[in-house]
Design a protein around this motif. Structure first.
Motif, short mmCIF file in Angstrom:
data_model
loop_
_atom_site.label_atom_id
_atom_site.label_comp_id
_atom_site.label_asym_id
_atom_site.label_seq_id
_atom_site.Cartn_x
_atom_site.Cartn_y
_atom_site.Cartn_z
N HIS A 160 43.77 6.24 -67.29
CA HIS A 160 44.03 5.90 -65.89
C HIS A 160 45.54 5.85 -65.69
O HIS A 160 46.24 5.15 -66.43
CB HIS A 160 43.43 4.52 -65.55
N GLU A 203 48.64 5.13 -62.90
CA GLU A 203 48.96 4.52 -61.60
C GLU A 203 49.38 5.61 -60.62
O GLU A 203 49.05 5.54 -59.44
CB GLU A 203 50.08 3.49 -61.77
N SER A 261 44.42 5.69 -60.72
CA SER A 261 43.78 4.38 -60.50
C SER A 261 44.81 3.37 -60.02
O SER A 261 46.00 3.47 -60.35
CB SER A 261 43.16 3.85 -61.79
N ARG A 262 44.33 2.41 -59.31
CA ARG A 262 45.19 1.30 -58.92
C ARG A 262 45.21 0.32 -60.09
O ARG A 262 44.18 -0.27 -60.42
CB ARG A 262 44.63 0.64 -57.68
N LEU A 263 46.36 0.19 -60.75
CA LEU A 263 46.49 -0.65 -61.93
C LEU A 263 47.33 -1.89 -61.61
O LEU A 263 48.15 -1.86 -60.70
CB LEU A 263 47.11 0.15 -63.08
#
Length: 127
Positions: free
Chosen positions: A79, A81, A109-111
């Motif tokens: 994943h 950002e 992905s929103r991390l």
């Protein structure tokens, strides 16, 4: 089903109710690891390349605990950002894997305050 948890002291402590890895059905499944330094718990400084290297060092510690290496990895899920960081991430990633490469999925992905998170599945060699 039989499963065995893998936990170690030289990897970042889980942030919740999960194990560093689980062995089941001839595979080691790791948790998703971020770029925390296991000694301090802090996110390593630097961009996506250095964070990718730290994530993979953390995963390498879990693999080694079970006598495995990156050569045993068959599946990687990563994943990012920001998918614009893919080339830099991919260059650092390539330092850890050799042919035949594992299959890989990389998604945006929103991390939470990190640039990369990775989990792997490794095959345990049959004796």
């Amino acid at each position: 089903m039989s499963k065995t948890a893998v936990t170690l002291s030289n990897a970042p402590k889980p942030a919740g109710p999960y194990s560093h890895g689980v062995v089941a059905h001839g595979f080691l499944f790791t948790a998703g690891f971020g770029p925390q330094d296991p000694a301090t718990g802090l996110v390593v400084e630097g961009g996506v390349a250095e964070q990718t290297r730290q994530v993979l060092r953390n995963i390498g510690a879990v693999l080694a605990e079970y006598g495995l290496s990156f050569d045993d990895v068959v599946k990687v899920t990563a994943h990012l950002e920001d998918l614009a960081d893919f080339a830099e991430y991919n260059t650092a990633y390539a330092e850890f894997f050799t042919e035949p490469y594992p299959v890989r999925t990389t998604v945006g992905s929103r991390l939470a305050n990190i640039l990369v998170e990775i989990d792997v599945v490794a095959a345990i060699p049959q004796e």
